[in-house]
Write an enzyme that holds these catalytic residues in place. Structure first.
Site, PDB file in Angstrom:
ATOM      1  N   LYS A 125       0.855  -1.182   0.000  1.00  0.00           N
ATOM      2  CA  LYS A 125       0.000   0.000   0.000  1.00  0.00           C
ATOM      3  C   LYS A 125       0.896   1.238   0.000  1.00  0.00           C
ATOM      4  O   LYS A 125       2.007   1.159   0.474  1.00  0.00           O
ATOM      5  CB  LYS A 125      -0.897   0.019   1.254  1.00  0.00           C
ATOM      6  CG  LYS A 125      -1.668  -1.268   1.523  1.00  0.00           C
ATOM      7  CD  LYS A 125      -2.917  -1.330   0.698  1.00  0.00           C
ATOM      8  CE  LYS A 125      -3.723  -2.589   1.052  1.00  0.00           C
ATOM      9  NZ  LYS A 125      -4.853  -2.789   0.157  1.00  0.00           N
ATOM     10  N   HIS A 151      -7.040 -13.429  -6.916  1.00  0.00           N
ATOM     11  CA  HIS A 151      -7.811 -12.434  -6.168  1.00  0.00           C
ATOM     12  C   HIS A 151      -9.255 -12.473  -6.651  1.00  0.00           C
ATOM     13  O   HIS A 151      -9.509 -12.662  -7.831  1.00  0.00           O
ATOM     14  CB  HIS A 151      -7.217 -11.037  -6.378  1.00  0.00           C
ATOM     15  CG  HIS A 151      -7.757 -10.035  -5.399  1.00  0.00           C
ATOM     16  ND1 HIS A 151      -9.026  -9.525  -5.509  1.00  0.00           N
ATOM     17  CD2 HIS A 151      -7.223  -9.481  -4.284  1.00  0.00           C
ATOM     18  CE1 HIS A 151      -9.237  -8.681  -4.494  1.00  0.00           C
ATOM     19  NE2 HIS A 151      -8.165  -8.642  -3.739  1.00  0.00           N
TER      20      HIS A 151
END
EC number: 4.1.1.39
Length: 465
Positions: free
Chosen positions: A165, A284
């Site tokens: 992130k 994902h």
């Protein structure tokens, strides 16, 4: 008898309560909410008809085929407890209706058309039973749990990951730096976020190069095998494969794909390439909640999970359970077991409608990710066991001292929990105590414990029976 034109009730042809299901049938459990005035048998038969051979009127060409051989059949209906106008319709589909080795075709048939049907207010596919005869036409996960452990040389504990992130906006070099720090601190994997593809601020090739450099450097310094999930998802299948090929040329161990937005055809193609070329494949589930979040319409995630095991993936995101409700825990563990185990018995208390035998398909590692931190480690270790990947994004990068100490804190917490469990301690009861003891000799863990001691995500679970 001659052809008789006209519209007749679906239930005359497609509702067959005395049908004995065959071992080769694909079985589906639908949660049906009919429009007022539509009887359950008609609604259930309509689902069977419209997802197999039927259409709204009788057609002359019905006489040119054997409907009895090819039609879907609604063979059982049961009311849903506590709901007024809702029931589970069980439908059996003959295997000949489906193309071999194609999840795309299976879904196009079973859920392709029938969900917009006017006679139904809502429809949800709760579960599928895939027969071994059909499973044998699929390769499934590229490698599976055991092969992955052997490739990574990591045994007896869950694997640790971290999503880098901020997910968007970093340059490739800064991104690679964060990857290095996390892996150097003790994580097994770092991860591209699902929407990191190839944007103007960071093109895919630059990212792949800097991440490969980071993981080789971390490997050399720690003596452990490291990986970074390089997201190969792209706008075209050709671009996706180009990225996977480049990853293989760099010699990295694992790539990644967003299987719902990328599509099952692309996913199966990539999975085949990964098996042929020794790459692990991380999956994902971006977009899953669009399909699975509503209780009475769409598809339950356990169906999407089964489809992924057929199409192919070595890891898949599967929720976290932690900080949520007990009921949700059983349901989550239901589809976690569906991903990992070879045989899963029917168990309605966990939302499993059919016994599923996976025959020779390898298992998939469930990934717990989203809002978790060091205080959750005992619960995660207990709930998911060794065969899982625990992913801490903010729970690593949000550490007050930086990325590497964040990774150290997570690794120390995990090793402490695994050791305590192996010594016979009860992680559910003594979890906080175990973390506190470990933090006495790990300043990194102590700092993490301090910053996240008050954080709670307490909302009611949506995914209840």
């Amino acid at each position: 008898v001659g052809f008789k034109a006209g519209v007749k009730d679906y239930k005359l042809t497609y509702y067959t309560p005395d049908y004995d299901t065959k071992d080769t049938d694909i079985l589906a459990a639908f949660r049906v909410t009919p429009q007022p005035g539509v009887p359950p048998e008609e609604a259930g038969a309509a689902v069977a008809a419209e997802s197999s051979t039927g259409t709204w009127t009788t057609v002359w060409t019905d006489g040119l085929t054997s409907l009895d051989r090819y039609k879907g059949r609604c063979y059982h209906i049961e009311p849903v407890a506590g709901e007024e106008n809702q029931f589970i319709a069980y439908v059996a589909y003959p295997l000949d209706l489906f193309e071999e080795g194609s999840v795309t075709n299976m879904f196009t048939s079973i859920v392709g058309n029938v969900f917009g049907f006017k006679a139904l207010r809502a429809l949800r596919l709760e579960d599928l039973r895939i027969p071994p005869a059909y499973l044998k036409t699929f390769q499934g996960p590229p490698h599976g749990i055991q092969v992955e452990r052997d490739k990574l040389n990591k045994y007896g504990r869950p694997l640790l990951g971290c999503t880098i992130k901020p997910k968007l906006g970093l340059s490739a070099k800064n991104y690679g730096r964060a990857v290095y720090e996390c892996l150097r601190g003790g994580l097994d994997f770092t991860k591209d976020d699902e929407n990191v593809n190839s944007q103007p601020f960071m093109r895919w090739r630059d990212r792949f190069l800097f991440c490969a450099e980071a993981l080789y450097k971390a490997q050399a310094e720690t003596g452990e095998i490291k990986g970074h999930y390089l997201n190969a998802t792209a706008g075209t299948c050709e671009d996706m494969m180009k990225r996977a090929v480049f990853a293989r040329e760099l010699g990295v161990p694992i790539v990644m794909h967003d299987y719902l937005t990328g599509g099952f055809t692309a996913n199966t193609t990539l999975a085949h390439y990964c098996r042929d070329n020794g790459l692990l494949l991380h999956i994902h589930r971006a977009m899953h909640a669009v399909i699975d979040r509503q209780k009475n319409h769409g598809m339950h995630f356990r169906v999407l999970a089964k489809a992924l095991r057929m199409s192919g993936g070595d890891h898949i995101h599967a929720g976290t359970v932690v900080g949520k409700l007990e009921g949700e825990r059983d349901i989550t563990l239901g589809f976690v077991d569906l991903l990992r185990d070879d045989l899963i018995e029917k168990d309605r208390s966990r939302g499993i409608y059919f016994t599923q035998d996976w025959v020779s398909l390898p298992g998939v590692l469930p990934v717990a990710s989203g809002g978790i931190h060091v205080w959750h480690m005992p619960a995660l270790t207990e709930i998911f066991g060794d065969d899982s990947v625990l992913q801490f994004g903010g729970g690593t990068l949000g550490h007050p001292w930086g990325n590497a100490p964040g990774a150290v804190a997570n690794r120390v917490a995990l090793e402490a929990c695994v050791q305590a469990r192996n010594e016979g301690r009860d992680l559910a009861r003594e979890g906080n105590e175990i973390i506190r003891e470990a933090s006495k000799w790990s300043p990194e863990l102590a700092a993490a414990c301090e910053i996240w001691k008050e954080i709670k995500f307490e909302f009611e679970a949506m995914d209840t029976l």
